[in-house]
Design an enzyme around this catalytic site. Sequence first.
Site, mmCIF file in Angstrom:
data_model
loop_
_atom_site.group_PDB
_atom_site.id
_atom_site.type_symbol
_atom_site.label_atom_id
_atom_site.label_comp_id
_atom_site.label_asym_id
_atom_site.label_seq_id
_atom_site.Cartn_x
_atom_site.Cartn_y
_atom_site.Cartn_z
ATOM 1 N N ARG A 21 0.424 -1.131 -0.106
ATOM 2 C CA ARG A 21 -0.423 0.196 0.145
ATOM 3 C C ARG A 21 1.060 1.066 0.454
ATOM 4 N NH1 ARG A 21 -1.936 2.969 4.032
ATOM 5 N NH2 ARG A 21 -3.165 4.297 4.543
ATOM 6 N N ASP A 127 11.420 -13.910 10.101
ATOM 7 C CA ASP A 127 13.164 -14.959 10.336
ATOM 8 C C ASP A 127 13.294 -14.089 11.725
ATOM 9 O OD1 ASP A 127 11.768 -17.336 10.078
ATOM 10 O OD2 ASP A 127 12.700 -16.961 8.379
ATOM 11 N N GLY A 170 11.499 -19.910 12.544
ATOM 12 C CA GLY A 170 12.800 -19.056 12.021
ATOM 13 C C GLY A 170 13.572 -19.188 11.402
ATOM 14 N N HIS A 215 4.938 -25.807 36.795
ATOM 15 C CA HIS A 215 5.002 -26.505 34.776
ATOM 16 C C HIS A 215 6.229 -26.106 34.490
ATOM 17 C CE1 HIS A 215 4.305 -21.166 34.978
ATOM 18 N NE2 HIS A 215 4.693 -21.683 34.246
ATOM 19 N N VAL A 254 1.129 -21.038 12.262
ATOM 20 C CA VAL A 254 -0.168 -19.967 12.493
ATOM 21 C C VAL A 254 0.573 -18.730 12.554
ATOM 22 C CG1 VAL A 254 -0.701 -19.471 14.980
ATOM 23 C CG2 VAL A 254 -0.984 -21.493 13.473
HETATM 24 O O1 F6P Z 1 10.951 -17.639 6.006
HETATM 25 C C1 F6P Z 1 9.734 -17.601 6.537
HETATM 26 C C2 F6P Z 1 9.632 -19.215 6.903
HETATM 27 O O2 F6P Z 1 8.002 -19.345 7.650
HETATM 28 C C3 F6P Z 1 10.438 -19.630 7.682
HETATM 29 O O3 F6P Z 1 10.264 -19.736 9.442
HETATM 30 C C4 F6P Z 1 9.991 -21.554 7.746
HETATM 31 O O4 F6P Z 1 11.304 -22.156 8.240
HETATM 32 C C5 F6P Z 1 9.770 -21.286 6.861
HETATM 33 O O5 F6P Z 1 9.692 -20.232 5.842
HETATM 34 C C6 F6P Z 1 8.560 -22.330 5.461
HETATM 35 O O6 F6P Z 1 8.534 -22.187 4.705
HETATM 36 P P1 F6P Z 1 6.920 -22.295 4.036
HETATM 37 O O7 F6P Z 1 5.812 -21.712 3.761
HETATM 38 O O8 F6P Z 1 7.489 -22.628 2.241
HETATM 39 O O9 F6P Z 1 6.697 -24.028 4.119
#
Ligand code: F6P
Length: 323
Positions: A21, A127, A170, A215, A254
């Site tokens: 945007r 990440d 990550g 916990h 998520v």
């Molecule tokens: O780079 C972002 C990320 O969500 C990472 O944290 C994860 O390892 C990867 O992408 C997952 O990739 P995809 O959505 O292709 O499964």
Amino acid sequence: MKRIAVLTSGGDAPGMNAAIRAVVRTGIGRGMEVYGVEQGYSGLIAGNMRLLGARDVSGIIQTGGTMLGSARSLEFKTEDGRLRALRELNRRDIGGLVVIGGNGSQTGAHALSQLGFPVVGVASTIDNDLYGSDMTIGVDTALNIALEAIDRLKITASSHQRAFMLEVMGRDCGYLALMSGIAGGAEAIVIPERELTPEQVASEIRTAYERGKLHAMIVVAEGAKNNMDELEAFFKVHKERLGFEIRITRLGHVQRGGMPGAFDRLLATRLGAAATRCLAEGQHNVLVGLKQGDIMTTPLVEVVTNKKQLDLSLFDLVADLSR
Ligand code: F6P
């Protein structure tokens, strides 16, 4: 520069839409035509792009994901793919490209700039592993989602006197695990930058049990060598070492699907506006990112040849903080 294009690439991140945007509206404000490329570099190669007006980006600042779609394009990694993308840009007389994405995306942006095409990168990945930006678009929202999961798990964990192991995303970077673990009061945090052995993790959990805690929370980065599978296998065999009964949760995608929070909307807006300013002022082949609170540029060549280091000072406090 009269005509520019914008694309989102790699894993989507909450705030990408706010960045699109900002690029579109500030580009129009500078008298430019702004084209939106669908599905990242794959769409660029296929010439899949359309002119975007100010109304086309209405109502998206608060939405997660990316209205342009994203992809991880294998074809763009080949010279032939990049030349085809360049032809599509030239055919439409587009003079500059904004690439919103993380490491892989900025590597692609750098490769395109090597062919002589003006590119500006916008730092975006949950990440937080991109050199040239202290924080990237999407990190803050993803972190808060991970934190909410920890808070919720602690409630049920306390009711049953259990330990929980939560895996967060990550890729190879432990930022999300470390920060969510510290903010969520975890008893152990397992990250690639500071590996703990399963024995060490078990000992932290046992200590929490003996201190009378209700916990224990273990946050594990997906990129850790001693990952969830390794730890789970170990704990199955050595149940008695923990004291607590254990359950595991994988947060997975998520974390990527949230509505962007205020921080990410503002960061994305600032970075998107900075990207059009760079193109308009002839500052090309750079990444726009956040450094010590200011919007700064870093040459793409530096971005793709350096590895961002994780600040481990908080990691050293985990044992004391979870006393
Ligand atoms: O780079 C972002 C990320 O969500 C990472 O944290 C994860 O390892 C990867 O992408 C997952 O990739 P995809 O959505 O292709 O499964």
